[in-house]
Design a protein around this motif. Structure first.
Motif, mmCIF file in Angstrom:
data_model
loop_
_atom_site.group_PDB
_atom_site.id
_atom_site.type_symbol
_atom_site.label_atom_id
_atom_site.label_comp_id
_atom_site.label_asym_id
_atom_site.label_seq_id
_atom_site.Cartn_x
_atom_site.Cartn_y
_atom_site.Cartn_z
ATOM 1 N N LYS A 141 0.864 -1.180 -0.077
ATOM 2 C CA LYS A 141 -0.001 -0.090 -0.133
ATOM 3 C C LYS A 141 0.790 1.249 0.077
ATOM 4 N N PRO A 142 0.367 2.423 -0.544
ATOM 5 C CA PRO A 142 1.085 3.561 -0.588
ATOM 6 C C PRO A 142 0.924 4.370 0.776
ATOM 7 N N THR A 143 1.777 5.064 1.254
ATOM 8 C CA THR A 143 1.737 5.371 2.553
ATOM 9 C C THR A 143 1.771 7.105 2.348
ATOM 10 N N LEU A 144 0.766 7.756 3.475
ATOM 11 C CA LEU A 144 0.701 9.102 3.614
ATOM 12 C C LEU A 144 1.320 9.447 4.868
ATOM 13 N N LEU A 145 2.151 10.472 4.694
ATOM 14 C CA LEU A 145 2.943 10.882 6.117
ATOM 15 C C LEU A 145 2.162 12.230 6.512
ATOM 16 N N VAL B 38 0.916 7.221 8.181
ATOM 17 C CA VAL B 38 2.227 7.379 9.473
ATOM 18 C C VAL B 38 1.658 8.836 9.818
ATOM 19 N N HIS B 39 1.188 8.998 10.983
ATOM 20 C CA HIS B 39 0.771 10.390 11.678
ATOM 21 C C HIS B 39 1.597 10.674 12.960
ATOM 22 N N ILE B 40 2.616 11.596 12.794
ATOM 23 C CA ILE B 40 3.265 12.005 13.499
ATOM 24 C C ILE B 40 2.782 13.069 14.437
ATOM 25 N N ALA B 41 2.103 13.064 15.444
ATOM 26 C CA ALA B 41 1.190 14.176 16.008
ATOM 27 C C ALA B 41 1.566 15.145 16.929
ATOM 28 N N GLY B 42 3.015 14.843 17.590
ATOM 29 C CA GLY B 42 3.648 15.735 18.514
ATOM 30 C C GLY B 42 3.455 15.267 19.765
ATOM 31 N N GLU B 43 4.040 15.477 20.585
ATOM 32 C CA GLU B 43 4.240 14.931 22.170
ATOM 33 C C GLU B 43 3.060 15.545 22.883
ATOM 34 N N LYS B 44 2.587 16.749 22.510
ATOM 35 C CA LYS B 44 1.546 17.254 23.421
ATOM 36 C C LYS B 44 0.254 17.000 22.801
ATOM 37 N N GLN C 154 -3.373 15.490 21.943
ATOM 38 C CA GLN C 154 -4.543 14.907 22.704
ATOM 39 C C GLN C 154 -5.343 14.067 21.840
ATOM 40 N N ILE C 155 -4.582 13.792 20.551
ATOM 41 C CA ILE C 155 -5.424 12.789 19.552
ATOM 42 C C ILE C 155 -5.081 11.140 20.349
ATOM 43 N N THR C 156 -6.203 10.454 19.997
ATOM 44 C CA THR C 156 -6.401 9.092 20.656
ATOM 45 C C THR C 156 -6.477 8.243 19.343
ATOM 46 N N ASP C 157 -5.788 7.051 19.496
ATOM 47 C CA ASP C 157 -5.571 6.285 18.380
ATOM 48 C C ASP C 157 -6.689 5.186 18.281
ATOM 49 N N PRO C 158 -7.515 5.357 17.245
ATOM 50 C CA PRO C 158 -8.749 4.588 16.916
ATOM 51 C C PRO C 158 -8.355 3.145 16.953
ATOM 52 N N GLY C 159 -7.306 2.638 16.442
ATOM 53 C CA GLY C 159 -7.067 1.444 16.460
ATOM 54 C C GLY C 159 -7.395 0.844 15.365
ATOM 55 N N LEU C 160 -7.466 1.545 13.963
ATOM 56 C CA LEU C 160 -7.807 1.186 12.839
ATOM 57 C C LEU C 160 -6.384 0.465 12.120
ATOM 58 N N ALA C 161 -6.709 -0.539 11.040
ATOM 59 C CA ALA C 161 -5.683 -1.145 10.411
ATOM 60 C C ALA C 161 -5.228 -0.156 9.595
ATOM 61 N N GLY C 162 -3.730 -0.024 9.520
ATOM 62 C CA GLY C 162 -3.185 0.800 8.361
ATOM 63 C C GLY C 162 -2.809 2.422 8.857
ATOM 64 N N TYR C 163 -3.196 2.459 10.283
ATOM 65 C CA TYR C 163 -3.047 3.647 10.837
ATOM 66 C C TYR C 163 -1.943 3.692 11.919
ATOM 67 N N ARG C 164 -0.902 4.434 11.869
ATOM 68 C CA ARG C 164 0.177 4.549 12.832
ATOM 69 C C ARG C 164 0.240 5.821 13.381
ATOM 70 N N LEU C 165 -0.204 5.918 14.633
ATOM 71 C CA LEU C 165 -0.206 7.270 15.327
ATOM 72 C C LEU C 165 0.783 7.286 16.383
ATOM 73 N N LEU C 166 1.725 8.194 16.076
ATOM 74 C CA LEU C 166 3.120 8.413 17.038
ATOM 75 C C LEU C 166 3.198 9.875 17.662
ATOM 76 N N PRO C 167 3.526 9.815 18.708
ATOM 77 C CA PRO C 167 3.958 11.111 19.416
ATOM 78 C C PRO C 167 5.057 11.971 18.953
ATOM 79 N N TYR C 168 6.042 11.151 18.497
ATOM 80 C CA TYR C 168 7.290 11.844 18.161
ATOM 81 C C TYR C 168 7.995 10.670 17.146
#
Length: 393
Positions: free
Chosen positions: A187-191, A221-227, A229-243
């Motif tokens: 799959k292609p990846t959106l950063l 790949v979602h790099i949201a920042g250490e501060k 407040q986004i919560t991870d919905p646990g969906l396949a193919g979604y990687r939520l990282l604070p940093y």
């Protein structure tokens, strides 16, 4: 043996190109002495010693934006900072001063001019800050990161990039990046990134529209920042990282990016060939909009205002783009044409030329004053979590 004094700091947008240039000087000229002048309060106070360079400090000297006590004290404070820097230049036998903007640069520029030491300036933003506008008036050695930058004596050198990005082989690192982020290689990846501190509005829009993006057949790949407040919905193919401390791997795996338009981010994406949707930071002097100008003009990026970037825009504009892989490939080719991968080498070439052409003819008059209302990139917004001073990583 040449002694280099590199000036800049306060924000990573100033410190990172400074360090990339310092590293390249050290690689080319192992016998040289590389010193850095900055402040005790800026990011340089930590990053410069960690990289193994000696940090000399001057008082933090923000340019006053309005009349008041700070404006009254500023001329004396500037005079003292220039005097201190001149003494450092004499005591350490400095042969050339190289400035990157920020609080420490203006005193260093004036000190170099007074001491008749060659001066080289690097401007990372498309819209120059006041210190570098001053510096460009007293030297002919001025390097800029973007071709659209309007600055006296400007030479396009690009952004001095971090070595791990500059030497990135996307094809060779793609497998490692897929494994690192636990992605699907088919799959292609959106950063998505707003910088190390995150970008609240970008985070909220992507979070609210994530099902639309995943439904288009992409992974994120979602790099949201250490501060964040986004919560991870646990969906396949979604990687939520604070940093992300392996940003080069995120770039290696990205087929498209959604990001703020800080100068380092735009420079890195363009150099590596990552097309992007840029959402400039909406507060301040608007420099991020100018940073994206070259990439957008080349057809390698889209520019969307912060207010326009909503889940509806994702549905109406981003999803159709994600579904047009041929257009994204064309954008990647186009943005590579405006990217500069060897900015560190080009910048050191300019520094070496300044040293070789010593003595530099110095003006006999004081540099022309600069309108304080034009002041833009040299103070930062330390209290604002989305300001590009985080560089955007």
């Amino acid at each position: 043996m040449t002694t280099y004094l590199l000036a800049g700091g306060g924000t990573a947008g100033h410190v990172n190109p400074l360090l990339a240039t310092a590293d390249r000087i050290r690689e080319r000229h192992p016998d040289a002495t590389v010193l850095v002048i900055g402040t005790r309060e800026g990011l340089e106070a930590r990053l410069v010693p960690e990289r193994g360079y000696e940090l000399l400090t001057v008082a933090r000297l923000p340019f006053p934006r309005r009349l008041g006590r700070a404006a009254v004290r500023f001329p004396v404070a500037l005079r003292d900072a220039v005097a201190d820097t001149r003494q450092m230049i004499r005591d350490r036998g400095v042969d050339v001063v190289v400035g990157f903007g920020g609080y420490a640069s203006a005193p260093a520029y004036l000190a170099a001019w007074r001491e008749k030491v060659p001066l080289v300036v690097h401007e990372a933003n498309a819209k120059p800050g006041i210190a570098n506008r001053l510096g460009s008036r007293i030297t002919k050695y001025v390097g800029v990161a973007f071709s659209s930058t309007r600055l006296a004596h400007a030479t396009l050198v690009g952004m001095p990039l971090r070595s791990e990005v500059e030497r990135l082989d996307r094809r060779a690192e793609r497998a490692a990046a897929i494994a690192y982020f636990d992605l699907d290689p088919s799959k292609p990846t959106l950063l998505v990134t707003g910088g190390s501190s995150g970008a609240r509005h970008i985070n909220e829009t992507v979070s609210n529209a994530i099902a639309l993006i995943l439904g288009a057949g992409w992974q994120v790949v979602h790099i949201a920042g250490e501060k964040s407040q986004i919560t991870d919905p646990g969906l396949a193919g979604y990687r939520l990282l604070p940093y992300c401390n392996r940003m080069e791997l995120a770039i290696a795996v990205a087929d498209l990016a959604v990001s703020r338009a800080g100068s380092a981010t735009v420079s890195e994406f363009s150099a590596i060939g990552v097309p992007a949707v840029y959402i400039p930071y909406p507060v301040g002097n608007g420099e991020q909009r100018f940073n994206a100008k070259d990439a957008v003009a080349a057809g390698g990026a889209l520019l969307v205002s912060d207010a326009e970037f909503t889940p509806d825009w994702v549905l109406q504009s981003l999803v159709p783009l994600l579904q047009d892989r041929a257009l994204i490939a064309e954008m990647a080719a186009r943005v590579t044409g405006v990217g500069v991968l060897d900015g560190a080498d080009r910048m050191v070439d300019l520094v070496d030329r300044a040293v070789a052409e010593t003595p530099v003819t110095a003006t006999t008059e004081e540099p022309a004053s600069t309108d304080a209302s034009e002041h833009s990139n040299d103070t930062g917004h330390p209290d604002d979590p989305e300001h590009p001073h985080d560089t955007e990583r």
